[in-house]
Structures are given as structure tokens and as C-alpha cells.
Design a protein around this motif. Structure first.
Motif, PDB file in Angstrom:
ATOM      1  N   GLY A  47     -23.819 -13.079 -27.295  1.00 27.90           N
ATOM      2  CA  GLY A  47     -24.885 -12.154 -27.671  1.00 27.90           C
ATOM      3  C   GLY A  47     -24.604 -10.706 -27.355  1.00 27.90           C
ATOM      4  N   THR A  48     -23.550 -10.423 -26.576  1.00 26.16           N
ATOM      5  CA  THR A  48     -23.166  -9.039 -26.307  1.00 26.16           C
ATOM      6  C   THR A  48     -21.950  -8.624 -27.125  1.00 26.16           C
ATOM      7  OG1 THR A  48     -21.749  -9.659 -24.427  1.00 26.16           O
ATOM      8  CG2 THR A  48     -24.067  -9.133 -23.945  1.00 26.16           C
ATOM      9  N   ALA A  49     -21.473  -9.533 -27.971  1.00 25.24           N
ATOM     10  CA  ALA A  49     -20.321  -9.256 -28.850  1.00 25.24           C
ATOM     11  C   ALA A  49     -19.094  -8.818 -28.047  1.00 25.24           C
ATOM     12  CB  ALA A  49     -20.672  -8.206 -29.897  1.00 25.24           C
ATOM     13  N   LYS A  50     -18.830  -9.547 -26.976  1.00 27.44           N
ATOM     14  CA  LYS A  50     -17.635  -9.239 -26.202  1.00 27.44           C
ATOM     15  C   LYS A  50     -16.385  -9.432 -27.054  1.00 27.44           C
ATOM     16  CE  LYS A  50     -19.305 -10.272 -21.558  1.00 27.44           C
ATOM     17  NZ  LYS A  50     -19.319 -11.269 -20.469  1.00 27.44           N
ATOM     18  N   TRP A 153     -24.569 -19.065 -29.978  1.00 26.83           N
ATOM     19  CA  TRP A 153     -25.361 -18.228 -29.067  1.00 26.83           C
ATOM     20  C   TRP A 153     -26.444 -19.036 -28.369  1.00 26.83           C
ATOM     21  CZ3 TRP A 153     -28.559 -13.336 -30.860  1.00 26.83           C
ATOM     22  CH2 TRP A 153     -28.903 -12.573 -29.734  1.00 26.83           C
ATOM     23  N   LEU A 154     -27.137 -19.905 -29.112  1.00 23.65           N
ATOM     24  CA  LEU A 154     -28.214 -20.679 -28.505  1.00 23.65           C
ATOM     25  C   LEU A 154     -27.683 -21.601 -27.405  1.00 23.65           C
ATOM     26  CD1 LEU A 154     -30.441 -21.584 -31.584  1.00 23.65           C
ATOM     27  CD2 LEU A 154     -31.011 -20.032 -29.702  1.00 23.65           C
ATOM     28  N   ALA A 158     -28.768 -21.568 -23.514  1.00 27.47           N
ATOM     29  CA  ALA A 158     -29.208 -22.787 -22.834  1.00 27.47           C
ATOM     30  C   ALA A 158     -28.448 -22.981 -21.523  1.00 27.47           C
ATOM     31  CB  ALA A 158     -29.011 -23.989 -23.757  1.00 27.47           C
ATOM     32  N   ARG A 159     -27.150 -22.724 -21.536  1.00 27.27           N
ATOM     33  CA  ARG A 159     -26.355 -22.844 -20.304  1.00 27.27           C
ATOM     34  C   ARG A 159     -26.781 -21.804 -19.271  1.00 27.27           C
ATOM     35  NH1 ARG A 159     -22.151 -23.317 -24.096  1.00 27.27           N
ATOM     36  NH2 ARG A 159     -21.486 -21.172 -23.670  1.00 27.27           N
ATOM     37  N   LEU A 160     -27.016 -20.589 -19.729  1.00 28.58           N
ATOM     38  CA  LEU A 160     -27.403 -19.518 -18.814  1.00 28.58           C
ATOM     39  C   LEU A 160     -28.759 -19.782 -18.170  1.00 28.58           C
ATOM     40  CD1 LEU A 160     -26.238 -16.485 -20.973  1.00 28.58           C
ATOM     41  CD2 LEU A 160     -25.197 -17.258 -18.835  1.00 28.58           C
ATOM     42  N   TRP A 171     -30.509 -10.429 -18.635  1.00 26.16           N
ATOM     43  CA  TRP A 171     -31.354 -10.940 -19.716  1.00 26.16           C
ATOM     44  C   TRP A 171     -31.914  -9.831 -20.599  1.00 26.16           C
ATOM     45  CZ3 TRP A 171     -30.997 -15.696 -21.178  1.00 26.16           C
ATOM     46  CH2 TRP A 171     -30.802 -16.741 -20.270  1.00 26.16           C
ATOM     47  N   THR A 172     -31.830  -8.577 -20.153  1.00 24.13           N
ATOM     48  CA  THR A 172     -32.365  -7.478 -20.957  1.00 24.13           C
ATOM     49  C   THR A 172     -31.461  -7.118 -22.135  1.00 24.13           C
ATOM     50  OG1 THR A 172     -31.330  -5.767 -19.570  1.00 24.13           O
ATOM     51  CG2 THR A 172     -33.544  -6.491 -18.959  1.00 24.13           C
ATOM     52  N   ALA A 173     -30.262  -7.676 -22.194  1.00 28.97           N
ATOM     53  CA  ALA A 173     -29.392  -7.428 -23.346  1.00 28.97           C
ATOM     54  C   ALA A 173     -30.090  -7.880 -24.614  1.00 28.97           C
ATOM     55  CB  ALA A 173     -28.061  -8.162 -23.173  1.00 28.97           C
ATOM     56  N   SER A 174     -29.959  -7.112 -25.672  1.00 29.70           N
ATOM     57  CA  SER A 174     -30.701  -7.334 -26.920  1.00 29.70           C
ATOM     58  C   SER A 174     -30.593  -8.778 -27.389  1.00 29.70           C
ATOM     59  CB  SER A 174     -30.170  -6.413 -28.013  1.00 29.70           C
ATOM     60  OG  SER A 174     -30.386  -5.064 -27.688  1.00 29.70           O
ATOM     61  N   GLY A 175     -31.755  -9.395 -27.610  1.00 28.95           N
ATOM     62  CA  GLY A 175     -31.813 -10.716 -28.201  1.00 28.95           C
ATOM     63  C   GLY A 175     -31.848 -11.877 -27.235  1.00 28.95           C
ATOM     64  N   TYR A 176     -31.400 -11.688 -26.014  1.00 30.24           N
ATOM     65  CA  TYR A 176     -31.299 -12.827 -25.096  1.00 30.24           C
ATOM     66  C   TYR A 176     -32.664 -13.391 -24.711  1.00 30.24           C
ATOM     67  CZ  TYR A 176     -26.285 -13.072 -24.389  1.00 30.24           C
ATOM     68  OH  TYR A 176     -24.937 -13.281 -24.584  1.00 30.24           O
ATOM     69  N   ARG A 177     -33.616 -12.520 -24.447  1.00 28.71           N
ATOM     70  CA  ARG A 177     -34.931 -13.029 -24.042  1.00 28.71           C
ATOM     71  C   ARG A 177     -35.623 -13.769 -25.174  1.00 28.71           C
ATOM     72  NH1 ARG A 177     -37.080  -7.804 -20.532  1.00 28.71           N
ATOM     73  NH2 ARG A 177     -36.237  -8.464 -18.519  1.00 28.71           N
ATOM     74  N   VAL A 178     -35.483 -13.286 -26.398  1.00 26.02           N
ATOM     75  CA  VAL A 178     -36.156 -13.964 -27.514  1.00 26.02           C
ATOM     76  C   VAL A 178     -35.481 -15.295 -27.814  1.00 26.02           C
ATOM     77  CG1 VAL A 178     -37.140 -11.885 -28.517  1.00 26.02           C
ATOM     78  CG2 VAL A 178     -34.881 -12.640 -29.259  1.00 26.02           C
TER      79      VAL A 178
END
Length: 216
Positions: A47-50, A153-154, A158-160, A171-178
Motif C-alpha cells: 500500500g505504500t508502493a515500495k 494488499w488486503l 490482514a497480516r498487519l 496506519w495513517t498511510a493512505s488507504g490502510y485504515r479503510v
């Protein structure tokens, strides 16, 4: 002694900075100094496009996976670390290139706030290259979110959820909370996807505004 120049590739998220730097690496033996406040967190990958494992094998990357998800990491700390990474890159015989969209990180290195002591170990001045596809960025963001979902990503979220506290700053990285809310039954996947796209577009808009005001 006159300050030497360092290339700094900046732009909003999903603009194509990583592609640009990998393209440049075809002709220059470089090391990437990542200026991304989301890619610093271990485990928050898709989700952070590393950068991919392949890209990191081809080109040395500093500033990725450096702190735990619960750890606060300041712009000043990044500047201090970046100065060290630049030195390490040069000792490896590589050309350091700063790449990222976190403007306040970069500002802290080259033009720190008055209440932070300057990073004085290196006499360098930035040579900026702005990557921004213009109106196409909206579609780039949507395409990236869909690719992240296809890439698992999902499953990553789930692992996190099993090991990272809910109030961890990562968790504040875009999209993770949703996406976490979707897994917890709060949102449908369609709604979570749309919310992630909107959040990312809003973040990109803030980045554009920052670069326009700071680099004009």
C-alpha cells in the motif's frame, strides 16, 4: 568550499518517480535516497508502493524499511540519516539521488526550520526534477490502487492487523485504515477502494501544492 549539487526527483504520489529513477539508473550507477514518509515503515509494503525486490536488487536504496510501524520518525531525523546515506552511497562509488514526495523531509535537509540545527556534514545544493503527469495523475492513482489490490494488499493488511497496534502511526498511510475497516466488516470492498482512491488523490493534491509553493 563550493557546495556540490545533488539530483532531487520529486512529485506527487503515483506520478512515476520510481519509473523515472529506474530509467535513469540504466545510464548512471546511482543509489536512491528515499524521501518517503510512508515507505520508512517495515511491513507496510504494497500500500505504500515500495520499490520491488527486483528494483532494490538493481539499485541500492536507502531510507526504506528503517523503523517499526509504531515508531515516530521526524523530518529532522530523516535529514540526519539522509546526510549519512549520501556519504555511504559515495563511499560505494555510486551517485546519490534523492527521490520522493515528502517535501518536509527534503526541506529539513536543505532548508531546515529555524528551531532545528542545520545538517552541516555535507555541503550540497539540490537540483530539482519534478515528475508530474498533470491531469493523468487521477487515472494513475486509480490504476495503482487496483494493482495494489491485485498484488495482495488486503492479505498484507490482514497480516498487519495481527501484530501492529491500531494506533500505530504507520496506519495513517493512505488507504490502510479503510482497507482494515473493510476487513473488519465496516466497509464493502468497493467503498474501501473508492475511499482509498479519494484519500490518495487528496494527498497528491497537498503534495502538488507544497512543491508549487516551495520550488517556484
Amino acid at each position: 568550499m563550493a557546495a556540490r549539487k545533488i539530483r532531487v526527483i520529486v512529485g506527487p504520489t503515483a506520478a512515476g518517480k520510481s519509473s523515472r529513477v529506474m530509467e535513469a539508473a540504466e545510464s548512471v550507477d546511482m543509489a536512491v535516497i528515499s524521501a518517503d514518509s510512508r515507505q520508512i515503515y517495515r511491513g507496510f509494503d504494497i500500500g505504500t508502493a515500495k520499490p520491488s525486490r527486483e528494483d532494490r536488487a538493481r539499485v541500492v536504496h536507502f531510507g526504506v524499511d528503517i523503523v517499526d510501524p509504531t515508531e515516530h520518525y521526524s523530518a529532522y531525523r530523516w535529514a540526519r540519516d539522509a546526510a549519512r546515506w549520501i556519504g555511504e552511497a559515495e563511499r560505494l562509488g555510486k551517485v546519490p539521488v534523492i527521490v520522493g514526495g515528502t517535501g518536509f523531509y527534503i526541506k529539513s535537509l536543505f532548508d531546515p526550520p529555524y528551531d532545528d540545527p542545520p545538517v552541516t556534514e555535507l555541503a550540497i545544493t539540490p537540483e530539482y526534477e519534478i515528475v508530474d503527469p498533470g491531469p493523468d495523475l487521477r487515472n494513475h492513482i486509480e490504476t495503482r490502487i487496483d494493482q495494489m489490490l491485485r498484488d495482495g494488499w488486503l492479505a498484507e493488511v490482514a497480516r498487519l492487523r495481527e501484530s501492529v497496534p491500531r494506533d500505530a502511526i504507520a496506519w495513517t498511510a493512505s488507504g490502510y485504515r479503510v482497507m482494515r475497516a473493510h476487513l473488519e466488516g465496516e466497509y464493502s470492498l468497493d467503498h474501501a477502494r473508492e475511499r482509498a482512491i479519494i484519500d490518495t488523490r487528496q494527498y497528491a493534491k497537498r503534495q502538488r501544492t507544497w512543491f508549487r509553493h516551495q520550488l517556484s
